[in-house]
Design an enzyme around this catalytic site. Sequence first.
Site, PDB file in Angstrom:
ATOM      1  N   ASP B  36       0.826  -1.212   0.000  1.00 25.95           N
ATOM      2  CA  ASP B  36       0.000   0.000   0.000  1.00 25.95           C
ATOM      3  C   ASP B  36       0.861   1.264   0.000  1.00 25.95           C
ATOM      4  O   ASP B  36       0.370   2.350  -0.303  1.00 25.95           O
ATOM      5  CB  ASP B  36      -0.959   0.003   1.199  1.00 25.95           C
ATOM      6  CG  ASP B  36      -2.128  -0.957   0.996  1.00 25.95           C
ATOM      7  OD1 ASP B  36      -2.083  -1.726   0.001  1.00 25.95           O
ATOM      8  OD2 ASP B  36      -3.075  -0.971   1.801  1.00 25.95           O
ATOM      9  N   ASP B 286     -10.379  34.246 -36.666  1.00 22.71           N
ATOM     10  CA  ASP B 286      -9.539  33.044 -36.741  1.00 22.71           C
ATOM     11  C   ASP B 286     -10.215  31.854 -36.072  1.00 22.71           C
ATOM     12  O   ASP B 286      -9.985  30.703 -36.429  1.00 22.71           O
ATOM     13  CB  ASP B 286      -8.194  33.312 -36.070  1.00 22.71           C
ATOM     14  CG  ASP B 286      -7.269  32.111 -36.187  1.00 22.71           C
ATOM     15  OD1 ASP B 286      -6.752  31.900 -37.290  1.00 22.71           O
ATOM     16  OD2 ASP B 286      -7.127  31.370 -35.196  1.00 22.71           O
ATOM     17  N   GLY B 421      -7.421  26.852 -38.247  1.00 21.05           N
ATOM     18  CA  GLY B 421      -8.431  27.111 -39.265  1.00 21.05           C
ATOM     19  C   GLY B 421      -8.027  26.776 -40.689  1.00 21.05           C
ATOM     20  O   GLY B 421      -8.557  25.841 -41.294  1.00 21.05           O
ATOM     21  N   LEU B 422      -7.066  27.493 -41.248  1.00 22.56           N
ATOM     22  CA  LEU B 422      -6.757  27.301 -42.659  1.00 22.56           C
ATOM     23  C   LEU B 422      -6.135  25.945 -42.923  1.00 22.56           C
ATOM     24  O   LEU B 422      -6.354  25.343 -43.954  1.00 22.56           O
ATOM     25  CB  LEU B 422      -5.824  28.418 -43.137  1.00 22.56           C
ATOM     26  CG  LEU B 422      -6.539  29.750 -43.376  1.00 22.56           C
ATOM     27  CD1 LEU B 422      -5.552  30.802 -43.811  1.00 22.56           C
ATOM     28  CD2 LEU B 422      -7.648  29.587 -44.429  1.00 22.56           C
TER      29      LEU B 422
END
Lengths: 430, 525
Positions: B36, B286, B421-422
């Site tokens: 433990d 964006d 994004g792009l």
Amino acid sequence: MTAFTGQTRQDEAELRSPAAPRPVLKERGQREVFCGLTGIVWLHRKIQDAFFLVVGSRTCAHLIQSAAGVMIFAEPRFATAIIDDRDLAGLADANDELDKVVDRLLSRRPDIRTLFLVGSCPSEVIKLDLSKAAQRLSKTHMPGVRVLNYSGSGIETTFTQGEDACLAALVPELPADDAPSLMVVGALADVVEDQFRRLFDAMGIERVDFLPPRESTKLPGVGPNTRFLLAQPFLAETARCLQERGARRIAAPFPLGVEGVTDWLWAAAQIFGVPRDRFDATVAPGRKRAQLALERHREALSGKSIFFFPDSQLEPPLARFLSRELGMKVIEVGTPFLHREHMAEELALLPEDALVSEGQDVENQLDRCRDAAPDMAVCGLGLANPLEAEGVTTKWSIELVFTPIQGFDQAGDLAELFTRPLDRRARLAV
Amino acid sequence: MQLTVWTYEGPPHVGAMRVATAMKGVHYVLHAPQGDTYADLLFTMIERRKERPPVTYTTFEARDLGGDTAELLKAAAFGAFERFQPDLMLVGASCTAELIQDDPGGVAKTLGLPVPVVPLELPSYQKKENWGAAETFYQLTRALCLSQAPKPGEAFERSERARPRCNLLGPTALGFRHRDDITELTKLLDRIGVDIHVVAPYDATAADIARLPDADFNVVMVPEIAGTAAKWLSRTFGQPATKTTPIGVGATRDFIAEVGELCGIDVSALLAEEASRLPWYSRSVDSTYLTGKRVYIFGDATHAIAAARIAAEEFGFTVVGLGTYSREQARDVRAAAERLGLTALITDDYLDVEAEIEALRPELVLGTQMERHIAKRLGVPCAVISAPVHVQDFPARYSPQMGFEGANVIFDTWVHPLMMGLEEHLLGMFREDFEFADGAAPSHLSHGGAAQAPVVEAAPVVLEAPANEDEAAPGWSSEAQDELKKIPFFVRGKARRNTEKFATERGLGTITLETLYDAKAHFGR
């Protein structure tokens, strides 16, 4: 003061044997070590068609995933059947519940050929009979899946003893075989296994088997003409079970370092009648490579002191290697358990002034470590960062279990595990 | 008995350890077998703590079981007291010791130590880590504060102070960003005009806990852990508690308003500030590509609920699934899911979560380290929002989740695993460009962190039938098969299934190019 010495009990130094008396400090107290369940972390990778089902508590599941799990991304071949209060209160029949869990598991993993039911502290304490369960489940699932059981509980096993218990559970399943053979016992990395096999081949030892096998359906045979070499120092029970099947152990040091590997191989070679010149020719290239690899590390390690906290039982052979081949000064060799017979060759090679300690009282041992101020301490993950923060350079002992370190071509890698922490400390200027 | 591959929470005594380890001058004596002690490494390795957790384990063995294990517990407690000289001791049992019924609580009472000894009864076979932490914190608070409780009908007398004061309740060791959330909330409360009285249990002493009732109110920073204690403090000392967890811009504003109301402070000037960059970053063009991205959320209740609100209101995502492993807070998560038109998944079974993610095919997973495994296997981007923690969840840099800076951190963290994004458009348009390997990772990740990079290697596992992918599967014309490959890999499995379902329903023998696009129109997102 005596009222507050708590759980500590230091036995009188005891004499090992009349031939080579070496005092061993036996301690009992808090142990900073894993339980035997942890062996599953490497066993489930070694035996590729086996699944390990721990029958235990949430603590067991948490232990295994903490010790290894979060680092492993593929679906592991282990899981836990977590006992809940319904099982304990008798509202659910634990055996029925286990059958359901196993059914669900095996339907998810049709590739599994051997299922180990692994006992834990809670299953031992409530006396859940996993051997009966394994027999029952075997009847249901044979011939597709063989169901075996062993205990990895912390009340009975320490860390690597889990592998011992697992292999011991395999021994009764080995087919009887009277043909002479050499069996190498103890999980080794596949690459190390292949190297050893090539060396034994070159010496002309025809039949060499490894236990555990990579596939659980390809179990090696065993019988009175089987001679076995322990590749790992923690296999007391497995060795006993093999001896019961008639096999005989070849006494040898363990295959760590040039000396260890050479003596280990030579012990087998002698039994199988390999002539010395053929043996020498076989091992010469490996020995040369290993010696070359060690040279660089000897410079870094020679004269440095080292202190071992107990972990895997690999400590005595590691200490022997570091002192005899790399010139390190061994202060304490802590080991969770000392098998005096299997370790006899190793103990004989340890420096006289190294303290061998068995068991643990972690607080006392930390005090000894601080007093000794070693150049390096080998310890478990719970102690490593606290010791580093105190200024002690550490080596995580678990890496010594998870890294291929046996054999000639790994001797340099093994030494590097010890030079790296020192190198790191030397580089850092922050 | 429950089949468990991974577990989201540890046992309840680990929760108690999180409280003890967070505090100063507290020692926990745990009746437990060897093994433990693994829990120590959670703190020393994952959180990189420099000290071992203040825990002494009795380490009983099988051979002790016939004998007097309670005596072992006593000896361990005396030994620990002697060595560590704590101001307070916790005494409890782990799962195995619970079975041998040594009654740690009873033993604790007989110790006669000169410091408070708090017995812990944490039922391991029913409860889990967060409950254990909450119960421990409650027991500690009760033990140290009860003697100050006013008589029924009387009010608790608080000391005079210039500004209102609050306690920050709930942060512990091994908490998800608790370290930095304390700093962020302290700054935020200071700006509102509120002083911090005590932070607990993080860095608190037993004496600090005893001072809790003297604050004007409690900020329930971690409801899973502080909820029980805060309720008791409210009942016993008439201390109000906050209900909003300030994660995300909206929730932070709500929190400011709530605190303002509690203290009678005008917060309108603070609310008028645009203190986080998240709102503008989300509105800037964006971020258009984030619109309607399908996200799946799973974590502890607090972080899952917060993430759902942020995802929907502050990122413009579509939340397709929401769940938690916090059964104690299930009701709140169900309510949050209903607001989004979803049914919450309440489970601690990793396999259930995996199945739901596979079925929903989200474009982003916001989960725990467990969901990171799942997402990685499925080739879906993932950001971690909640415990259970991993060494990566303790970054060296300041990285809160709460308050306005927390919102900034969340914006960056969630956007990071996505294609920008792009880039996403280019990949979509020129799928056959030889350099756009199937399952290409975002360009800023492909050579970077080991954690994200395997998206590429994980890609082959994405589909249920990857082996059939390249052969024309029965029913598919080779033309349609080729076209299918042009569909982004992370939705291709779904497109295949939908098309096949569409064809089967209409009794079409062969899936042509036309069938593929008819099905697309039919199922259109």
